[in-house]
Design a protein around this motif. Sequence first.
Motif, PDB file in Angstrom:
ATOM      1  N   PHE A  14       0.861  -1.259  -0.016  1.00 45.09           N
ATOM      2  CA  PHE A  14       0.030   0.129  -0.160  1.00 45.09           C
ATOM      3  C   PHE A  14       1.051   1.209   0.082  1.00 45.09           C
ATOM      4  O   PHE A  14       0.623   2.241  -0.624  1.00 45.09           O
ATOM      5  CB  PHE A  14      -0.901  -0.071   1.383  1.00 45.09           C
ATOM      6  N   GLY A  15       1.930   1.363   0.854  1.00 45.74           N
ATOM      7  CA  GLY A  15       2.891   2.496   0.731  1.00 45.74           C
ATOM      8  C   GLY A  15       3.512   2.474  -0.622  1.00 45.74           C
ATOM      9  O   GLY A  15       3.668   3.692  -0.997  1.00 45.74           O
ATOM     10  N   LEU A  16       3.930   1.563  -1.355  1.00 46.64           N
ATOM     11  CA  LEU A  16       4.671   1.694  -2.576  1.00 46.64           C
ATOM     12  C   LEU A  16       3.454   2.135  -3.739  1.00 46.64           C
ATOM     13  O   LEU A  16       3.882   3.033  -4.391  1.00 46.64           O
ATOM     14  CB  LEU A  16       4.935   0.336  -3.167  1.00 46.64           C
ATOM     15  N   GLY A  17       2.250   2.012  -3.361  1.00 47.62           N
ATOM     16  CA  GLY A  17       1.226   2.202  -4.074  1.00 47.62           C
ATOM     17  C   GLY A  17       0.882   3.747  -4.121  1.00 47.62           C
ATOM     18  O   GLY A  17       0.605   4.467  -4.926  1.00 47.62           O
ATOM     19  N   VAL A  18       0.986   4.307  -2.739  1.00 45.97           N
ATOM     20  CA  VAL A  18       0.618   5.635  -2.382  1.00 45.97           C
ATOM     21  C   VAL A  18       1.823   6.442  -3.094  1.00 45.97           C
ATOM     22  O   VAL A  18       1.417   7.588  -3.512  1.00 45.97           O
ATOM     23  CB  VAL A  18       0.433   6.005  -0.835  1.00 45.97           C
ATOM     24  N   PHE A  19       3.065   5.941  -3.041  1.00 46.23           N
ATOM     25  CA  PHE A  19       4.071   6.749  -3.207  1.00 46.23           C
ATOM     26  C   PHE A  19       3.975   6.850  -4.629  1.00 46.23           C
ATOM     27  O   PHE A  19       4.593   7.951  -5.416  1.00 46.23           O
ATOM     28  CB  PHE A  19       5.590   6.008  -3.107  1.00 46.23           C
ATOM     29  N   GLY A  20       3.558   5.611  -5.433  1.00 41.17           N
ATOM     30  CA  GLY A  20       3.564   5.732  -7.073  1.00 41.17           C
ATOM     31  C   GLY A  20       2.583   6.519  -7.537  1.00 41.17           C
ATOM     32  O   GLY A  20       2.739   7.432  -8.562  1.00 41.17           O
ATOM     33  N   VAL A  21       1.215   6.709  -6.963  1.00 43.78           N
ATOM     34  CA  VAL A  21       0.241   7.673  -7.146  1.00 43.78           C
ATOM     35  C   VAL A  21       0.825   9.314  -6.957  1.00 43.78           C
ATOM     36  O   VAL A  21       0.311  10.019  -7.680  1.00 43.78           O
ATOM     37  CB  VAL A  21      -0.974   7.551  -6.447  1.00 43.78           C
ATOM     38  N   LEU A  22       1.398   9.455  -5.792  1.00 41.07           N
ATOM     39  CA  LEU A  22       1.944  10.802  -5.621  1.00 41.07           C
ATOM     40  C   LEU A  22       3.149  11.169  -6.192  1.00 41.07           C
ATOM     41  O   LEU A  22       3.296  12.239  -6.736  1.00 41.07           O
ATOM     42  CB  LEU A  22       2.079  10.800  -4.261  1.00 41.07           C
ATOM     43  N   ARG A  23       3.801  10.090  -6.856  1.00 42.34           N
ATOM     44  CA  ARG A  23       5.274  10.728  -7.355  1.00 42.34           C
ATOM     45  C   ARG A  23       5.263  10.622  -8.856  1.00 42.34           C
ATOM     46  O   ARG A  23       5.838  11.192  -9.691  1.00 42.34           O
ATOM     47  CB  ARG A  23       6.318   9.676  -6.916  1.00 42.34           C
ATOM     48  N   ARG A  24       4.524   9.391  -9.556  1.00 39.04           N
ATOM     49  CA  ARG A  24       4.639   9.291 -10.860  1.00 39.04           C
ATOM     50  C   ARG A  24       3.929  10.254 -11.684  1.00 39.04           C
ATOM     51  O   ARG A  24       2.760  10.770 -11.118  1.00 39.04           O
ATOM     52  CB  ARG A  24       3.962   7.823 -11.087  1.00 39.04           C
ATOM     53  N   ARG A  25       4.270  10.580 -12.954  1.00 31.83           N
ATOM     54  CA  ARG A  25       3.577  11.482 -13.984  1.00 31.83           C
ATOM     55  C   ARG A  25       2.920  10.655 -15.095  1.00 31.83           C
ATOM     56  O   ARG A  25       2.103  11.281 -15.665  1.00 31.83           O
ATOM     57  CB  ARG A  25       4.577  12.599 -14.464  1.00 31.83           C
ATOM     58  N   ASN A  26       3.076   9.510 -15.328  1.00 29.03           N
ATOM     59  CA  ASN A  26       2.892   8.788 -16.467  1.00 29.03           C
ATOM     60  C   ASN A  26       1.626   8.222 -15.992  1.00 29.03           C
ATOM     61  O   ASN A  26       1.358   7.555 -14.731  1.00 29.03           O
ATOM     62  CB  ASN A  26       3.983   7.730 -16.815  1.00 29.03           C
ATOM     63  N   ALA A  27       0.321   8.279 -16.590  1.00 30.60           N
ATOM     64  CA  ALA A  27      -0.901   7.904 -16.188  1.00 30.60           C
ATOM     65  C   ALA A  27      -1.091   6.388 -16.125  1.00 30.60           C
ATOM     66  O   ALA A  27      -1.811   5.946 -15.133  1.00 30.60           O
ATOM     67  CB  ALA A  27      -1.863   8.425 -17.183  1.00 30.60           C
ATOM     68  N   VAL A  28      -0.586   5.551 -17.061  1.00 28.21           N
ATOM     69  CA  VAL A  28      -0.536   4.202 -16.891  1.00 28.21           C
ATOM     70  C   VAL A  28       0.237   3.795 -15.667  1.00 28.21           C
ATOM     71  O   VAL A  28      -0.144   2.661 -14.872  1.00 28.21           O
ATOM     72  CB  VAL A  28       0.175   3.614 -18.062  1.00 28.21           C
ATOM     73  N   LEU A  29       1.149   4.366 -15.261  1.00 25.64           N
ATOM     74  CA  LEU A  29       1.886   4.084 -14.030  1.00 25.64           C
ATOM     75  C   LEU A  29       1.158   4.386 -12.977  1.00 25.64           C
ATOM     76  O   LEU A  29       1.320   3.715 -11.888  1.00 25.64           O
ATOM     77  CB  LEU A  29       3.390   4.658 -14.070  1.00 25.64           C
ATOM     78  N   VAL A  30       0.452   5.319 -12.808  1.00 23.16           N
ATOM     79  CA  VAL A  30      -0.402   5.725 -11.622  1.00 23.16           C
ATOM     80  C   VAL A  30      -1.399   4.572 -11.463  1.00 23.16           C
ATOM     81  O   VAL A  30      -1.821   4.231 -10.372  1.00 23.16           O
ATOM     82  CB  VAL A  30      -1.050   7.348 -11.954  1.00 23.16           C
ATOM     83  N   LEU A  31      -2.213   4.219 -12.614  1.00 17.70           N
ATOM     84  CA  LEU A  31      -3.250   3.084 -12.719  1.00 17.70           C
ATOM     85  C   LEU A  31      -2.496   1.974 -12.072  1.00 17.70           C
ATOM     86  O   LEU A  31      -3.125   1.203 -11.443  1.00 17.70           O
ATOM     87  CB  LEU A  31      -3.379   2.867 -14.008  1.00 17.70           C
ATOM     88  N   MET A  32      -1.027   1.665 -12.467  1.00 16.07           N
ATOM     89  CA  MET A  32      -0.597   0.375 -11.769  1.00 16.07           C
ATOM     90  C   MET A  32      -0.324   0.572 -10.363  1.00 16.07           C
ATOM     91  O   MET A  32      -0.428  -0.367  -9.444  1.00 16.07           O
ATOM     92  CB  MET A  32       0.832   0.076 -12.392  1.00 16.07           C
ATOM     93  N   ALA A  33      -0.094   1.916  -9.884  1.00 17.28           N
ATOM     94  CA  ALA A  33       0.178   2.155  -8.434  1.00 17.28           C
ATOM     95  C   ALA A  33      -1.247   1.974  -7.730  1.00 17.28           C
ATOM     96  O   ALA A  33      -1.304   1.424  -6.530  1.00 17.28           O
ATOM     97  CB  ALA A  33       0.674   3.486  -8.269  1.00 17.28           C
ATOM     98  N   GLU A  74     -12.182  -0.756 -12.888  1.00 11.12           N
ATOM     99  CA  GLU A  74     -11.355   0.421 -12.920  1.00 11.12           C
ATOM    100  C   GLU A  74     -10.219   0.386 -14.049  1.00 11.12           C
ATOM    101  O   GLU A  74      -9.902   1.736 -14.542  1.00 11.12           O
ATOM    102  CB  GLU A  74     -10.814   0.733 -11.449  1.00 11.12           C
ATOM    103  N   ILE A  75      -9.547  -0.506 -14.175  1.00 13.42           N
ATOM    104  CA  ILE A  75      -8.575  -0.425 -15.178  1.00 13.42           C
ATOM    105  C   ILE A  75      -9.043  -0.433 -16.446  1.00 13.42           C
ATOM    106  O   ILE A  75      -8.342   0.333 -17.368  1.00 13.42           O
ATOM    107  CB  ILE A  75      -7.748  -1.710 -14.984  1.00 13.42           C
ATOM    108  N   GLY A  76      -9.902  -0.932 -16.838  1.00 12.01           N
ATOM    109  CA  GLY A  76     -10.610  -0.949 -18.375  1.00 12.01           C
ATOM    110  C   GLY A  76     -11.127   0.807 -18.433  1.00 12.01           C
ATOM    111  O   GLY A  76     -10.646   1.033 -19.411  1.00 12.01           O
ATOM    112  N   VAL A  77     -11.630   1.245 -17.589  1.00 11.25           N
ATOM    113  CA  VAL A  77     -12.387   2.595 -17.832  1.00 11.25           C
ATOM    114  C   VAL A  77     -10.910   3.549 -17.854  1.00 11.25           C
ATOM    115  O   VAL A  77     -10.746   4.299 -18.699  1.00 11.25           O
ATOM    116  CB  VAL A  77     -13.049   3.006 -17.096  1.00 11.25           C
ATOM    117  N   GLY A  78      -9.839   3.355 -16.843  1.00 12.47           N
ATOM    118  CA  GLY A  78      -8.945   4.028 -16.994  1.00 12.47           C
ATOM    119  C   GLY A  78      -7.959   3.941 -18.144  1.00 12.47           C
ATOM    120  O   GLY A  78      -7.391   4.955 -18.576  1.00 12.47           O
ATOM    121  N   LEU A  79      -7.862   2.703 -18.613  1.00 15.43           N
ATOM    122  CA  LEU A  79      -7.008   2.665 -19.801  1.00 15.43           C
ATOM    123  C   LEU A  79      -7.659   3.238 -21.098  1.00 15.43           C
ATOM    124  O   LEU A  79      -7.075   3.953 -21.806  1.00 15.43           O
ATOM    125  CB  LEU A  79      -6.632   1.128 -20.033  1.00 15.43           C
TER     126      LEU A  79
END
Length: 133
Positions: A14-33, A74-79
Motif C-alpha cells: 500500500f505504501g508503494l502504491g501511495v508513493f507511485g500515485v503521488l510521485r509518478r507522472r505517467n498515467a499508466v504507472l499511476v493506474l499500476m500504483a 477501474e483498469i478498463g475505464v482508466g486505460l
Amino acid sequence: MRPVVPYVTAALLFGLGVFGVLRRRNAVLVLMAVELMLNAVNLILVTADTTVRAQLPHAGQVFALFVIVLAAAEIGVGLAIVLQLYRLRASVAVDEVPLTEAPTPVPAGVTGVPADRSGAGTVGGVDGPEVRG
C-alpha cells in the motif's frame, strides 16, 4: 497463526502504491500504483478472513473478490481514458492535462440556428413543400 508477515507485506504494498500515485507522472504507472493499493487491501481482507473469527464465514474472501471485480472495471475505464488522452495530446503525463477548459470564442455572425432548420436550400422552407390549389 501470527498474521504479521501478510499485514506488513500489505502495508508495504500500500505504501508503494501511495508513493507511485503521488510521485509518478505517467498515467499508466499511476493506474499500476492504484492496482498495488487494491491488491494490498485484498491481502488484508484475505488475511483477516483466515485469522479473525467473524460472524459471516468467508466474508473477507467475498470482499476480496468484489475488490478484484472493481479493480478490473477501474483498469478498463482508466486505460480507455489514457488511450483517449494519448490520441488527443500525444502524451500521457498527468500534469500536462488541463483541468479547466478554456472558453472558445464564438465567431461573429453565428446565430446558433443550424443551417438545415433555416429553410435555405430546401423546397418550400422548413414546413415542407408548398401546396398550391
